[in-house]
Write a protein that holds these residues in place. Sequence first.
Motif, PDB file in Angstrom:
ATOM      1  N   UNK A 104       0.830  -1.208   0.000  1.00  0.00           N
ATOM      2  CA  UNK A 104       0.000   0.000   0.000  1.00  0.00           C
ATOM      3  C   UNK A 104       0.862   1.255   0.000  1.00  0.00           C
ATOM      4  N   UNK A 105       1.917   1.257   0.815  1.00  0.00           N
ATOM      5  CA  UNK A 105       2.773   2.447   0.906  1.00  0.00           C
ATOM      6  C   UNK A 105       3.562   2.668  -0.378  1.00  0.00           C
ATOM      7  N   UNK A 106       4.012   1.593  -0.999  1.00  0.00           N
ATOM      8  CA  UNK A 106       4.721   1.729  -2.281  1.00  0.00           C
ATOM      9  C   UNK A 106       3.790   2.320  -3.334  1.00  0.00           C
ATOM     10  N   UNK A 107       2.539   1.860  -3.348  1.00  0.00           N
ATOM     11  CA  UNK A 107       1.583   2.381  -4.337  1.00  0.00           C
ATOM     12  C   UNK A 107       1.257   3.855  -4.090  1.00  0.00           C
ATOM     13  N   UNK A 108       1.339   4.298  -2.851  1.00  0.00           N
ATOM     14  CA  UNK A 108       1.050   5.696  -2.516  1.00  0.00           C
ATOM     15  C   UNK A 108       2.257   6.612  -2.703  1.00  0.00           C
ATOM     16  N   UNK A 109       3.413   5.996  -2.953  1.00  0.00           N
ATOM     17  CA  UNK A 109       4.649   6.766  -3.136  1.00  0.00           C
ATOM     18  C   UNK A 109       5.330   6.314  -4.432  1.00  0.00           C
ATOM     19  N   UNK A 110       4.861   6.802  -5.571  1.00  0.00           N
ATOM     20  CA  UNK A 110       5.375   6.331  -6.865  1.00  0.00           C
ATOM     21  C   UNK A 110       6.855   6.624  -7.097  1.00  0.00           C
ATOM     22  N   UNK A 116       3.113   8.821   5.700  1.00  0.00           N
ATOM     23  CA  UNK A 116       4.103   8.041   6.455  1.00  0.00           C
ATOM     24  C   UNK A 116       3.493   7.327   7.657  1.00  0.00           C
ATOM     25  N   UNK A 117       2.389   7.859   8.189  1.00  0.00           N
ATOM     26  CA  UNK A 117       1.737   7.246   9.346  1.00  0.00           C
ATOM     27  C   UNK A 117       1.261   5.834   9.021  1.00  0.00           C
TER      28      UNK A 117
END
Length: 198
Positions: A21-27, A47-48
Amino acid sequence: MTALRYIGVLAAVLAWAVIIACVSLNPWFVFTKNALSDLGGPKASYPWLYNYGLVTTGALIIAFASYALSVSSNRLEEAASSFMIVAGAFLAMIGVFHEGTYPHVFVSNYFFAQMDVVALVWGAGSIASGRTRSGLGEVLVGLVGPAGAMAFRWPSSATLEVFGVVLIDVLVLLMTFDLGELEGLTRRSSRWRRGSAP
């Protein structure tokens, strides 16, 4: 009791869900250039999500290890479960002391090193209890982790961390099977004690 055995698997699934999920939100994130901790750092979006995900995963590991401790059959398994409780606490601290804070590198490195110790000691306990096949697998996980980290020139911290996470997942799966056997021993011992009671 059977449901408690799978808390470790739940922790592994949650960890991967948070990472994906975090990788997808940070291209901007690139596995061959970044560290996973960048996803929880000051430059990351949301980041949370990464940091709270680590705290929650750490809590699940502590719960899993506590259950393992409750059904352990020898001192080595008890020691390994205790070490795993500490490792879970350090994983949670990675989320608390996120990237950019002073203790971050220490708590990150300690978590992976502690899990290597867990694998070696739990594996030795499995072998001592007669679970030779799973025990050898667990010991192998504990040896491959540090050996692989030192033997190869990893392109980024993220690739090395994913290597470590995969090994931890293998350890958790092996321990989950072990706990099934230990639950059976606990139930049989409990029935024997009840049957022998005056």
